[in-house]
Write a protein that holds these residues in place. Structure first.
Motif, PDB file in Angstrom:
ATOM      1  N   ARG A  90       0.827  -1.210   0.000  1.00  0.00           N
ATOM      2  CA  ARG A  90       0.000   0.000   0.000  1.00  0.00           C
ATOM      3  C   ARG A  90       0.857   1.254   0.000  1.00  0.00           C
ATOM      4  NH1 ARG A  90      -4.536  -2.032  -0.363  1.00  0.00           N
ATOM      5  NH2 ARG A  90      -5.939  -0.299  -0.133  1.00  0.00           N
ATOM      6  N   ASP A 103      -3.815   4.716   2.558  1.00  0.00           N
ATOM      7  CA  ASP A 103      -4.905   3.824   2.935  1.00  0.00           C
ATOM      8  C   ASP A 103      -5.907   3.732   1.791  1.00  0.00           C
ATOM      9  OD1 ASP A 103      -4.158   3.267   5.758  1.00  0.00           O
ATOM     10  OD2 ASP A 103      -4.351   5.438   5.901  1.00  0.00           O
ATOM     11  N   ARG A 104      -6.110   4.876   1.133  1.00  0.00           N
ATOM     12  CA  ARG A 104      -6.966   4.909  -0.064  1.00  0.00           C
ATOM     13  C   ARG A 104      -6.182   5.604  -1.158  1.00  0.00           C
ATOM     14  NH1 ARG A 104      -9.297   2.452   3.011  1.00  0.00           N
ATOM     15  NH2 ARG A 104     -11.345   2.701   3.997  1.00  0.00           N
ATOM     16  N   GLY A 273      -9.549  -0.528  -1.847  1.00  0.00           N
ATOM     17  CA  GLY A 273      -8.977   0.748  -1.432  1.00  0.00           C
ATOM     18  C   GLY A 273      -8.345   1.534  -2.563  1.00  0.00           C
TER      19      GLY A 273
END
Ligand SMILES: Cc1cc2nc3c(=O)[nH]c(=O)nc-3n(C[C@H](O)[C@H](O)[C@H](O)COP(=O)(O)OP(=O)(O)OC[C@H]3O[C@@H](n4cnc5c(N)ncnc54)[C@H](O)[C@@H]3O)c2cc1C
Lengths: 417, 445
Positions: A90, A103-104, A273
């Motif tokens: 991520r 996170d997104r 995400g």
């Protein structure tokens, strides 16, 4: 919700900014980082022809003021290119090998020009016209009396040709298009023919139904050979043969790619995400199919939807409808929906008020409309098409008084009548 | 400037859609006079036939702004979306993005332009000879009642529920010096909390369906005894109000207990699966009044509880609608101010689940009910009546029933009957207001 949710948006164009704003509209606290590969203040490539034509100054084209980004507490990273996505860890990697965790993530990287397939033994420079650097390049080379060949009579090629024609300075503009008409897929032959006449009247020359096949150096100039084997001399060649999503850097990242980044109606990719919006995204159309629709209203709407979903809301895009608005030499041309005449279709074609209007129906439903030189409302028409509204009984009224009739019917639909 | 504003909280140009007289262009002329190019367009279509006007609705999330490639469109701190034509390149993206007819195009100058509400003093509304265009100054009021919200977020009511909107709104106006009384029904979730989590910052009492006003009587009397101003306020549904709980309510009104009773009327038992209640509109389909070969929805006319309460000589009685929040807020204030007896406010609360309509339709349904005279807005003070939102030219009742699946089966004859019932309802109030007028208007809060 986690108060420190990190939102990272790659691409500071229309889609990216709409998303940042939508994230900030939700009550959740979150950090937002907006990254643009370009060092210019965030801008839209739509302004390029208008800058070239000197209709607007460079100072007036920033999508948002610098204070805006402070206001919405958005960290803006300009001139930083993202080179890779590590979906498992991520994080995105920047060109200087630094990493940003998220996170997104929103991929709003826009599109890049397709390269015309040409035989080009001398490596002649073929310009493109989709980014600010292209404009600087073009301006630097655009001497008075320049002969410019524009390859492609689509949206970008025609806007470029119009801007060049309006500049004067003895410029000579030639547009080459492999289809038999200008703006194929946007207008049908009749309206395209009228647009063509308008351009010709302003001194733009066209070669239709022919492909550019070769470029060669000829002294300081260039010889452009077309598929009929005839040659044309040019000083500058600009490729406007279409755009494609800027996604090659995502190969192998685990993000599902079709023609663009595949997204659902929430603008979510296959990786949890991670979202995509704008020119880069292959998202749902109003008719249920998935596809590319690289225009501003779609980029804005998809960006807004993506941002809201990233920040924990659950909203869906109701699908795009193809729609284009042109202002060629002071004459407005509007096309909405599917403007092709098919066997199951009926067409209404009217000349009214010094212009022309065409409506395309499937049964009772409006599926496409185009107007040249008559005031109309493309947003209202889009709505009627998107909602598959049965309005055949008002075809005559829509053709004769398109502005009022489309607004009335759209307003009636909006109010549930 | 864009980020911090709450766009819901703003003044609005209200347009009664399609209510213009033919060939009237007063708004267009006024706008031209003010701004040279009219931003409002008269839709004068005798062929349709349709006569109306459209202009920008000042969306809270303007799609035109998001689509503009030069940042020429921005929302100001009052929520008005402005277009700076000096930065417009005439690309038309805004006109494609707007599906509400809010963007106009100046062909001569190749620029888009739009309404800016004349900075809050719209010339069109001032010039409108029929009242079709009105400038509604709700911003100040809405801002005043935005905070505090006395209930937490994330209640378990259906999203977009009028009972929840009304509950929150009511206590924003009423304030914190109150005790909430609830009874089994959808909205009690806001008063009860879930499990061990409270959802309200107010003291709350959960009553039975049959004893709310009785418990309130005891609590209100004790509060008086000890010299407290705290108000006892019920927020209870139509089932407990009009059916099993009517006797204690009637008793409390007759005794003149100084309590405030808000009934949210969703016309049925919605949290138990949509059974009919005494207030369900005639013809409506519910679980217990189905549509089939023998029955075509509810056969009885609804019990008019607010009228019954007024005939008790209650200190204050009003009907209210979430589509008219200023009116609702003003009525709550008057209910609180009337300390010499029972105050009863009847809030129209469409339930999109039970009434079979889309989730985002409840405000529009509420508005239509008023515009078709199905649900007249009025108030009564000690038996004297006043219509607070007169409807001079009602919309056909079909404009209301069309929004609701529960009326889908109604044929023209049944619709006519329903229209007559609405007319009777409105005329009854009109007649009462004429015969026993509530003369002086209460001072606005
Ligand atoms: C000449 C021209 C004229 C046009 N005219 C119109 C018109 O009249 N009407 C209309 O509706 N549409 C028009 N368009 C199309 C319209 O501009 C696009 O659809 C729209 O800009 C897409 O928005 P976007 O946010 O997806 O991408 P863009 O606005 O292109 O933004 C992409 C962003 O991503 C950044 N980026 C890309 N790759 C990376 C990376 N690896 N790392 C970091 N950042 C990256 C870029 O720097 C940029 O900030 C035109 C396009 C062109 C080129």
């Amino acid at each position: 919700m986690n108060p420190t949710l990190r939102h990272v948006i790659v691409g500071a164009g229309t889609a990216g900014i709409a998303a940042a704003e939508a994230i900030r509209k939700t009550p959740e606290a979150a950090s937002i980082t907006l990254i643009s590969a370009e060092s210019d203040a965030p801008y839209s490539p739509t302004v390029l022809p208008h800058l070239l034509a000197e209709r607007i100054s460079q100072r007036a084209v920033a999508l948002r003021s610098a204070e805006f980004f402070d206001d919405i507490r958005c960290r803006l990273l300009l001139g930083r290119s993202v080179s890779a996505l590590d979906a498992d860890r991520r994080a995105v990697r920047l060109d200087d090998d630094s990493q940003i965790d998220f996170d997104r993530l929103l991929l709003a990287v826009g599109s890049e020009p397709l390269t015309p397939a040409l035989d080009n033994p001398d490596g002649v420079r073929c310009l493109s016209f989709t980014r600010m650097t292209d404009l600087h390049d073009l301006r630097a080379r655009l001497a008075p009396g320049c002969r410019v060949a524009v390859l492609g009579a689509g949206l970008i090629g025609m806007e470029l040709a119009e801007a060049l024609a309006g500049l004067g300075r003895g410029l000579q503009v030639l547009v080459v298009e492999q289809e038999q008409q200008v703006l194929p897929r946007t207008f049908n032959q009749e309206i395209a023919g009228e647009v063509l006449a308008l351009f010709r009247a302003h001194g733009v020359r066209f070669q239709l139904g022919l492909r550019a096949v070769a470029l060669e150096k000829a002294g300081g100039a260039v010889t452009l050979t077309l598929s009929d084997q005839r040659s044309h001399v040019a000083d500058l060649v600009i490729g406007c043969v279409g755009v494609k999503p800027r996604v090659s850097w995502l190969a192998g990242s685990g993000i599902a790619l079709g023609r663009g980044i595949a997204v659902d109606a929430r603008m979510a990719t296959n990786v949890a995400g991670v979202y995509a919006a704008g020119d880069a995204a292959e998202g749902p159309a109003a008719d249920g199919s998935a596809g590319l629709n690289p225009v501003l209203p779609t980029a804005a709407a998809q960006g807004r939807i993506a941002g809201a979903n990233m920040a924990g809301r659950s909203v869906q895009h109701d699908g795009w409808v193809p729609a284009n608005f042109f202002n060629f030499f002071g004459r407005v041309a509007v096309s909405v929906g599917d403007n092709s005449a098919g066997p199951a279709r009926s067409t209404v074609d009217r000349k009214a008020n010094g212009g022309r209007g065409q409506l395309f129906f499937e049964g009772e439903r409006l599926v496409g409309a185009s107007f040249l030189g008559v005031p109309t409302d493309p947003g209202a028409l889009s709505l009627l098409i998107r909602r598959r509204t049965p309005v055949r009984e008002y075809a005559e009224l829509l053709a004769q008084r398109p502005l009022e009739a489309s607004r009335w019917l759209a307003a009636r639909l909006q109010r549930g009548n | 400037m864009t980020a911090g504003i709450n766009p819901v909280v703003r003044d609005t140009l209200a347009i009664a859609f399609g209510a213009c007289p033919p060939a009237c262009r007063e708004c267009v002329k006024a706008c031209e006079h003010q701004r040279s190019l009219a931003r409002i367009v008269a839709l004068d279509l005798p062929e349709a036939p349709f006569h109306g006007a459209v202009t920008c609705l000042q969306c809270s999330e303007p799609a035109c702004r998001d689509a503009c490639p030069t940042g020429a469109i921005a929302q100001d701190e009052k929520g008005v979306t402005r277009l700076d034509s000096g930065r417009c390149v005439g690309c038309g993206a805004c006109a494609i993005a707007c599906e509400w007819g809010g963007i106009n195009f100046d062909f001569a100058a190749a620029r888009a332009f739009k309404c800016d509400t004349c900075d809050g003093r719209p010339a069109c509304a001032a010039a409108c000879p029929t009242g079709v265009l009105r400038w509604v100054e709700s911003a100040a009021l809405m801002r005043q009642y935005r905070e505090p919200d006395l209930f937490t977020r994330g209640a378990s009511l259906c999203p977009g529920c009028v009972a929840e909107l009304g509950f929150r709104m009511a206590f924003r106006v009423i304030g914190e010096d109150a005790i909430v009384f609830a009874a089994p029904g959808c909205a009690c979730a806001l008063a009860n909390g879930f499990g061990d989590k409270a959802t309200t910052r107010l003291p709350a009492v959960m009553c039975l369906m049959t004893n709310g006003p009785s418990i309130m009587t005891g609590v209100a009397r004790r509060l008086r005894q000890i010299g407290k101003q705290t108000r006892c306020v019920a927020f209870i549904g139509d089932g407990a109000t009009a059916d099993v709980g009517f006797q204690p309510l009637s008793g409390a009104a007759e005794r003149g207990e100084p309590i405030v009773y808000i009934c949210y009327d969703n016309e049925g038992y919605m949290n138990t699966g949509v059974q009919r209640s005494a207030t369900t509109t005639a013809g409506a389909r519910t679980m217990t009044t189905p549509v089939g070969p023998h029955l075509k929805g509810k056969t009885q006319a609804p019990k008019e509880v607010p009228l019954l309460m007024a005939f008790h000589g209650a200190a204050y009685v009003a009907t209210a609608s979430i589509a008219y929040p200023e009116d609702f807020a003003a009525k709550l204030k008057r209910a609180l101010a009337s300390n010499d007896g029972l105050a009863y406010v009847h809030l129209y609360a469409p339930c999109y689940v039970g009434w079979e309509s889309p989730m985002d339709s409840v405000v529009e349904i509420s508005r239509r009910a008023v515009e078709t005279r199905m649900f007249p807005l009025w108030e009564a003070d000690h038996g004297r009546f006043r219509i607070t939102h007169p409807i001079a030219r009602p919309r056909p009742v079909g404009d209301f029933t069309r929004l609701l699946g529960r009326f889908r089966h109604l044929g023209p004859a049944e619709l006519d009957a329903l229209g007559r019932q609405a007319e009777d309802r409105y005329r009854r109030i009109e007649a009462l207001s004429a015969a026993m007028p509530l003369a002086e208007e209460h001072p606005r809060q």
